[in-house]
Design a protein around this motif. Structure first.
Motif, PDB file in Angstrom:
ATOM      1  N   GLU A 169       0.756  -1.154   0.030  1.00  0.00           N
ATOM      2  CA  GLU A 169      -0.001   0.040   0.122  1.00  0.00           C
ATOM      3  C   GLU A 169       0.831   1.302  -0.011  1.00  0.00           C
ATOM      4  O   GLU A 169       0.439   2.276  -0.508  1.00  0.00           O
ATOM      5  N   ILE A 170       1.908   1.152   0.470  1.00  0.00           N
ATOM      6  CA  ILE A 170       2.828   2.219   0.702  1.00  0.00           C
ATOM      7  C   ILE A 170       3.331   2.652  -0.589  1.00  0.00           C
ATOM      8  O   ILE A 170       3.514   4.135  -0.924  1.00  0.00           O
ATOM      9  N   ARG A 171       3.437   1.963  -1.547  1.00  0.00           N
ATOM     10  CA  ARG A 171       3.716   2.241  -3.046  1.00  0.00           C
ATOM     11  C   ARG A 171       2.920   2.839  -3.687  1.00  0.00           C
ATOM     12  O   ARG A 171       2.983   3.716  -4.769  1.00  0.00           O
ATOM     13  N   VAL A 172       1.612   2.517  -3.282  1.00  0.00           N
ATOM     14  CA  VAL A 172       0.295   2.863  -4.022  1.00  0.00           C
ATOM     15  C   VAL A 172      -0.026   4.443  -3.641  1.00  0.00           C
ATOM     16  O   VAL A 172      -0.152   5.351  -4.156  1.00  0.00           O
ATOM     17  N   ARG A 173       0.060   4.678  -2.179  1.00  0.00           N
ATOM     18  CA  ARG A 173      -0.623   5.688  -1.762  1.00  0.00           C
ATOM     19  C   ARG A 173       0.356   6.846  -1.286  1.00  0.00           C
ATOM     20  O   ARG A 173      -0.145   8.167  -1.297  1.00  0.00           O
ATOM     21  N   VAL A 174       1.558   6.630  -1.121  1.00  0.00           N
ATOM     22  CA  VAL A 174       2.317   7.505  -0.458  1.00  0.00           C
ATOM     23  C   VAL A 174       3.103   8.144  -1.713  1.00  0.00           C
ATOM     24  O   VAL A 174       3.726   7.523  -2.666  1.00  0.00           O
ATOM     25  N   ARG A 175       3.318   9.558  -1.658  1.00  0.00           N
ATOM     26  CA  ARG A 175       4.045  10.083  -2.668  1.00  0.00           C
ATOM     27  C   ARG A 175       4.839  11.377  -2.220  1.00  0.00           C
ATOM     28  O   ARG A 175       4.810  11.302  -1.064  1.00  0.00           O
ATOM     29  N   GLU A 226       0.063  11.926   1.699  1.00  0.00           N
ATOM     30  CA  GLU A 226      -0.852  10.818   0.883  1.00  0.00           C
ATOM     31  C   GLU A 226      -1.879  11.563  -0.215  1.00  0.00           C
ATOM     32  O   GLU A 226      -2.564  11.124  -0.689  1.00  0.00           O
ATOM     33  N   GLN A 227      -1.523  12.960  -0.047  1.00  0.00           N
ATOM     34  CA  GLN A 227      -2.191  13.689  -0.849  1.00  0.00           C
ATOM     35  C   GLN A 227      -1.368  14.579  -1.952  1.00  0.00           C
ATOM     36  O   GLN A 227      -0.068  14.370  -1.811  1.00  0.00           O
TER      37      GLN A 227
END
Length: 197
Positions: A48-54, A64-65
């Motif tokens: 999930e960290i790869r998908v949600r965190v930027r 996350e936004q």
């Protein structure tokens, strides 16, 4: 040392920064020997960290936004920007509760030996942020080591042409250390005693 998947797990943990062969082995065996360890949750978080965190589009901090919580906070002072090397440094400074401005994460430090020059860092984005005249002071909070000092010196020379106060964190931080390992009192004193360059 071990057969198949156990050794593969140890090898994967050993690739993480700061984890040597012995630590990697201890972590792997902790997971194997602790029936209550939630392996599924760990795997879910890693995926999930790869998908949600930027990284924040404004400052480069983790988010996350599109913008991080600090950049979205209207109580922050937009006239103050603290320049740090990594997002970990933002967390270290935030723990002091001394700084109420905004941040700019460079994404590293100038290191000719490692082949990292100013063009490899988020310096152009910093200059864009400073162009509108809102910022009155830039605090250079790069690590007090050779690369951090070189980066601070480069930025200081770059910013002297602008009508902005440029300061550097004061003593209290050990030379050769990293901000993420400094305690809150040391970082707090360093902020209180910062000096203009």
């Amino acid at each position: 040392m071990y057969d198949g998947i156990v050794q593969e797990l140890i090898d994967e943990f050993g690739r993480l920064p700061g984890i040597g062969p012995k630590s990697a082995q201890r972590i792997a065996f902790h997971i194997l020997q602790t029936p209550t360890f939630d392996v599924a949750r760990l795997a879910e978080l890693l995926t999930e960290i790869r998908v949600r965190v930027r990284f924040c589009e404004v400052c480069g901090n983790v988010a996350e936004q599109e913008r991080c919580a600090i950049c979205r906070d209207p109580r922050r002072n937009p006239a103050l920007i603290c320049v740090v090397e990594d997002a970990k440094d933002v967390a270290a400074i935030e723990r002091t509760r001394e700084f109420r401005g905004l941040y700019h994460v460079l994404g590293g430090a100038i290191s000719p030996i490692a082949g990292i020059g100013p063009e490899d860092l988020r310096i152009a984005q910093l200059m864009t942020r400073l162009a509108d005249g809102t910022v009155q002071e830039v605090i250079l909070a790069t690590n007090p080591n050779l690369e951090g000092e070189a980066t601070a010196s480069y930025l200081s020379r770059l910013l002297t042409t602008m009508q902005i106060t440029v300061s550097r964190l004061a003593s209290g931080l050990p030379v050769g250390g990293d901000l993420e390992y400094a305690d809150e009192v040391t970082l707090g004193r360093a902020f209180e005693g910062r000096r203009v360059l």
